[in-house]
Design a protein around this motif. Structure first.
Motif, PDB file in Angstrom:
ATOM      1  N   LEU A  10       0.883  -1.063   0.220  1.00 35.77           N
ATOM      2  CA  LEU A  10      -0.039   0.088  -0.009  1.00 35.77           C
ATOM      3  C   LEU A  10       0.882   1.318  -0.139  1.00 35.77           C
ATOM      4  CD1 LEU A  10      -2.504  -1.290   2.415  1.00 35.77           C
ATOM      5  CD2 LEU A  10      -3.032  -0.958   0.194  1.00 35.77           C
ATOM      6  N   GLU A  11       2.131   1.045  -0.001  1.00 35.34           N
ATOM      7  CA  GLU A  11       2.837   2.143   0.172  1.00 35.34           C
ATOM      8  C   GLU A  11       2.489   3.460   1.418  1.00 35.34           C
ATOM      9  OE1 GLU A  11       3.981   4.546  -3.589  1.00 35.34           O
ATOM     10  OE2 GLU A  11       3.730   2.468  -4.628  1.00 35.34           O
ATOM     11  N   LEU A  12       2.153   2.523   2.624  1.00 32.78           N
ATOM     12  CA  LEU A  12       1.844   3.097   3.664  1.00 32.78           C
ATOM     13  C   LEU A  12       2.760   2.663   4.788  1.00 32.78           C
ATOM     14  CD1 LEU A  12      -0.461   4.766   5.116  1.00 32.78           C
ATOM     15  CD2 LEU A  12      -1.548   2.518   5.686  1.00 32.78           C
ATOM     16  N   SER A  13       3.249   3.679   5.330  1.00 31.49           N
ATOM     17  CA  SER A  13       4.158   3.575   6.545  1.00 31.49           C
ATOM     18  C   SER A  13       3.507   3.642   7.567  1.00 31.49           C
ATOM     19  CB  SER A  13       5.338   4.613   6.465  1.00 31.49           C
ATOM     20  OG  SER A  13       6.306   4.652   7.601  1.00 31.49           O
ATOM     21  N   VAL A  14       3.569   2.646   8.440  1.00 36.70           N
ATOM     22  CA  VAL A  14       2.764   2.672   9.942  1.00 36.70           C
ATOM     23  C   VAL A  14       3.786   2.063  10.923  1.00 36.70           C
ATOM     24  CG1 VAL A  14       0.669   1.659   8.857  1.00 36.70           C
ATOM     25  CG2 VAL A  14       2.300  -0.031   9.559  1.00 36.70           C
ATOM     26  N   GLU A  15       3.339   2.462  12.245  1.00 34.06           N
ATOM     27  CA  GLU A  15       3.989   2.093  13.238  1.00 34.06           C
ATOM     28  C   GLU A  15       3.167   1.109  13.880  1.00 34.06           C
ATOM     29  OE1 GLU A  15       5.857   3.746  17.568  1.00 34.06           O
ATOM     30  OE2 GLU A  15       5.324   5.417  15.962  1.00 34.06           O
ATOM     31  N   ALA A  16       3.821  -0.156  13.958  1.00 37.78           N
ATOM     32  CA  ALA A  16       3.028  -1.555  14.622  1.00 37.78           C
ATOM     33  C   ALA A  16       3.208  -1.295  16.029  1.00 37.78           C
ATOM     34  CB  ALA A  16       3.481  -2.443  13.998  1.00 37.78           C
ATOM     35  N   ASP A  17       2.223  -1.859  16.727  1.00 36.37           N
ATOM     36  CA  ASP A  17       2.028  -1.580  18.077  1.00 36.37           C
ATOM     37  C   ASP A  17       1.976  -3.179  18.880  1.00 36.37           C
ATOM     38  OD1 ASP A  17       2.272  -0.643  20.717  1.00 36.37           O
ATOM     39  OD2 ASP A  17       0.161   0.324  20.783  1.00 36.37           O
ATOM     40  N   GLU A  18       1.065  -3.086  19.808  1.00 31.09           N
ATOM     41  CA  GLU A  18       0.546  -4.567  20.151  1.00 31.09           C
ATOM     42  C   GLU A  18      -0.151  -5.626  19.602  1.00 31.09           C
ATOM     43  OE1 GLU A  18      -2.016  -3.838  23.770  1.00 31.09           O
ATOM     44  OE2 GLU A  18      -3.097  -2.281  22.750  1.00 31.09           O
ATOM     45  N   VAL A  60      -2.434  -7.245  14.506  1.00 29.74           N
ATOM     46  CA  VAL A  60      -1.583  -6.106  15.369  1.00 29.74           C
ATOM     47  C   VAL A  60      -2.026  -4.827  15.328  1.00 29.74           C
ATOM     48  CG1 VAL A  60       0.696  -5.263  15.468  1.00 29.74           C
ATOM     49  CG2 VAL A  60       0.511  -7.649  14.805  1.00 29.74           C
ATOM     50  N   SER A  61      -2.232  -3.770  16.120  1.00 33.34           N
ATOM     51  CA  SER A  61      -2.565  -2.701  16.121  1.00 33.34           C
ATOM     52  C   SER A  61      -1.467  -1.754  15.433  1.00 33.34           C
ATOM     53  CB  SER A  61      -3.118  -1.919  17.329  1.00 33.34           C
ATOM     54  OG  SER A  61      -2.049  -1.812  18.277  1.00 33.34           O
ATOM     55  N   ALA A  62      -1.946  -0.901  14.837  1.00 33.02           N
ATOM     56  CA  ALA A  62      -0.922  -0.015  14.057  1.00 33.02           C
ATOM     57  C   ALA A  62      -1.439   1.335  13.733  1.00 33.02           C
ATOM     58  CB  ALA A  62      -0.411  -0.489  12.850  1.00 33.02           C
ATOM     59  N   ARG A  63      -0.719   2.534  13.471  1.00 32.05           N
ATOM     60  CA  ARG A  63      -1.068   3.764  13.235  1.00 32.05           C
ATOM     61  C   ARG A  63      -0.149   4.224  12.207  1.00 32.05           C
ATOM     62  NH1 ARG A  63       1.370   4.513  17.773  1.00 32.05           N
ATOM     63  NH2 ARG A  63       3.058   5.969  18.152  1.00 32.05           N
ATOM     64  N   PRO A  64      -0.743   4.893  11.112  1.00 36.13           N
ATOM     65  CA  PRO A  64       0.160   5.642   9.948  1.00 36.13           C
ATOM     66  C   PRO A  64       1.210   6.590  10.610  1.00 36.13           C
ATOM     67  CG  PRO A  64      -2.193   5.753   9.687  1.00 36.13           C
ATOM     68  CD  PRO A  64      -2.016   5.357  10.960  1.00 36.13           C
ATOM     69  N   ARG A  65       2.227   6.566   9.888  1.00 29.90           N
ATOM     70  CA  ARG A  65       3.372   7.446  10.292  1.00 29.90           C
ATOM     71  C   ARG A  65       3.476   8.391   9.442  1.00 29.90           C
ATOM     72  NH1 ARG A  65       7.609   2.840  10.537  1.00 29.90           N
ATOM     73  NH2 ARG A  65       7.995   2.563  12.642  1.00 29.90           N
ATOM     74  N   GLY A  66       2.687   9.622   9.923  1.00 30.92           N
ATOM     75  CA  GLY A  66       2.243  10.674   8.785  1.00 30.92           C
ATOM     76  C   GLY A  66       1.285  10.791   8.174  1.00 30.92           C
ATOM     77  N   SER A  67       1.270  10.508   6.892  1.00 28.44           N
ATOM     78  CA  SER A  67       0.089  10.658   5.924  1.00 28.44           C
ATOM     79  C   SER A  67      -0.654   9.303   6.149  1.00 28.44           C
ATOM     80  CB  SER A  67       0.453  10.876   4.608  1.00 28.44           C
ATOM     81  OG  SER A  67      -0.610  10.639   3.630  1.00 28.44           O
ATOM     82  N   ASP A  68      -2.107   9.283   5.927  1.00 26.72           N
ATOM     83  CA  ASP A  68      -2.821   7.885   5.831  1.00 26.72           C
ATOM     84  C   ASP A  68      -3.027   7.796   4.478  1.00 26.72           C
ATOM     85  OD1 ASP A  68      -4.946   9.848   5.468  1.00 26.72           O
ATOM     86  OD2 ASP A  68      -6.032   9.104   7.154  1.00 26.72           O
ATOM     87  N   ALA A  69      -2.518   8.266   3.436  1.00 27.33           N
ATOM     88  CA  ALA A  69      -2.677   8.183   2.191  1.00 27.33           C
ATOM     89  C   ALA A  69      -2.018   6.684   1.568  1.00 27.33           C
ATOM     90  CB  ALA A  69      -2.090   9.420   0.974  1.00 27.33           C
ATOM     91  N   PHE A  70      -2.709   6.048   0.738  1.00 29.63           N
ATOM     92  CA  PHE A  70      -2.140   4.677   0.058  1.00 29.63           C
ATOM     93  C   PHE A  70      -2.167   4.590  -1.386  1.00 29.63           C
ATOM     94  CE2 PHE A  70      -6.595   4.146   1.415  1.00 29.63           C
ATOM     95  CZ  PHE A  70      -7.334   3.563   0.455  1.00 29.63           C
TER      96      PHE A  70
END
Length: 131
Positions: A57-65, A83-93
């Protein structure tokens, strides 16, 4: 797990509280899933998720728990670890492996037809997402 494909599946939540879901192509075409992919030797499930979302997806995420897991035996054994995660910066894909993807409010997730294993996870985890 012996003879089992290990998969990291991301419950990626953006700043607006929406969850990323993707629509499959090929096997299970048209069904929705939490994005992710197969774990490579030596990777944690978090590392797998970060790598796979960048590739697909060309989406950079930070994975968590780790939120939970489901063992699927639909012809082959697949262990999905969510795994939970959130986008690093933009949420565009950018779509590479799916027919479509969407950022969806948690309360709207039941309106989508998910792959069986993803649905099993969602059935047990949805109350937590709605909090």
């Amino acid at each position: 797990m012996l003879d089992c494909i290990e998969v990291a599946a991301g419950v990626v939540k953006n700043a607006g509280g929406r969850i990323l879901i993707c629509c499959r192509k090929g096997p299970m075409d048209g069904l929705w899933e939490f994005p992710g992919g197969k774990r490579e030797k030596g990777e944690t499930f978090q590392q797998t998720l970060e790598r796979e979302l960048m590739e697909e997806l060309e989406l950079s995420v930070e994975a968590d728990e780790t939120l939970g897991s489901v063992l699927s035996n639909d012809g082959r054994s697949i262990w999905l670890v969510f795994v939970s995660a959130r986008p690093r910066g933009s949420d565009a894909f950018v779509l590479h492996d799916h027919s479509q993807a969407a950022w969806v409010l948690p309360q709207d997730l039941p309106q989508y037809r998910f792959c069986p294993a993803d649905q099993r996870f969602l059935d047990s985890y949805l109350p937590t997402l709605l909090q």
